[in-house]
Design a protein around this motif. Sequence first.
Motif, mmCIF file in Angstrom:
data_model
loop_
_atom_site.group_PDB
_atom_site.id
_atom_site.type_symbol
_atom_site.label_atom_id
_atom_site.label_comp_id
_atom_site.label_asym_id
_atom_site.label_seq_id
_atom_site.Cartn_x
_atom_site.Cartn_y
_atom_site.Cartn_z
ATOM 1 N N UNK A 1 36.203 41.782 27.445
ATOM 2 C CA UNK A 1 36.635 40.932 28.544
ATOM 3 C C UNK A 1 35.425 40.749 29.452
ATOM 4 N N UNK A 2 35.138 39.496 29.761
ATOM 5 C CA UNK A 2 33.972 39.164 30.584
ATOM 6 C C UNK A 2 34.432 38.807 31.993
ATOM 7 N N UNK A 3 33.740 39.375 32.981
ATOM 8 C CA UNK A 3 34.060 39.167 34.378
ATOM 9 C C UNK A 3 32.835 38.635 35.117
ATOM 10 N N UNK A 4 33.056 37.746 36.059
ATOM 11 C CA UNK A 4 31.998 37.396 36.994
ATOM 12 C C UNK A 4 32.265 38.126 38.312
ATOM 13 N N UNK A 5 31.201 38.362 39.033
ATOM 14 C CA UNK A 5 31.322 39.140 40.266
ATOM 15 C C UNK A 5 30.219 38.766 41.239
ATOM 16 N N UNK B 1 38.679 36.733 27.903
ATOM 17 C CA UNK B 1 38.486 37.501 26.673
ATOM 18 C C UNK B 1 37.589 36.764 25.693
ATOM 19 N N UNK B 2 36.612 37.467 25.167
ATOM 20 C CA UNK B 2 35.768 36.967 24.081
ATOM 21 C C UNK B 2 35.980 37.890 22.894
ATOM 22 N N UNK B 3 36.366 37.303 21.758
ATOM 23 C CA UNK B 3 36.710 38.108 20.596
ATOM 24 C C UNK B 3 36.015 37.577 19.350
#
Length: 125
Positions: A93-97, A120-122
């Motif tokens: 799971x990719x998050x920006x912050x 989600x990247x799978x």
Amino acid sequence: QVQLVESGGGLVQAGGSLRLSCSASGFTLGYYVEAWFRQAPGKEREGVSLIVTSDGSAYYTDSVKGRFTISRDDAKNTLYLQMNSLIPEDTAVYYCATDHSLRYGSFDPYDYNIWGQGTQVTDSS
């Protein structure tokens, strides 16, 4: 309301590409440090890439150097992560912050107080 919303994740075969987007609302990107993190099942959240607005520097964790590119479109108030040559280990799971008090590049997730919900990247191989 200060908010980050990610999009662009999905299923991708090894060697494929995806572009993640992170749209900001309630504030303007480009004044602080913006970063992408990821978290795979059973693993800690790790920093992937960040951009330091004060000098435009971009940083990448070693495992994605040469494959991922971080960028920002100020007109759209959106942060991007272009991911090429994806490998199974990129599944997460990719998050920006971002954080409005941060003035230096950091891959410590505890330095950031504004987060998106994740996308989600799978690997579908």
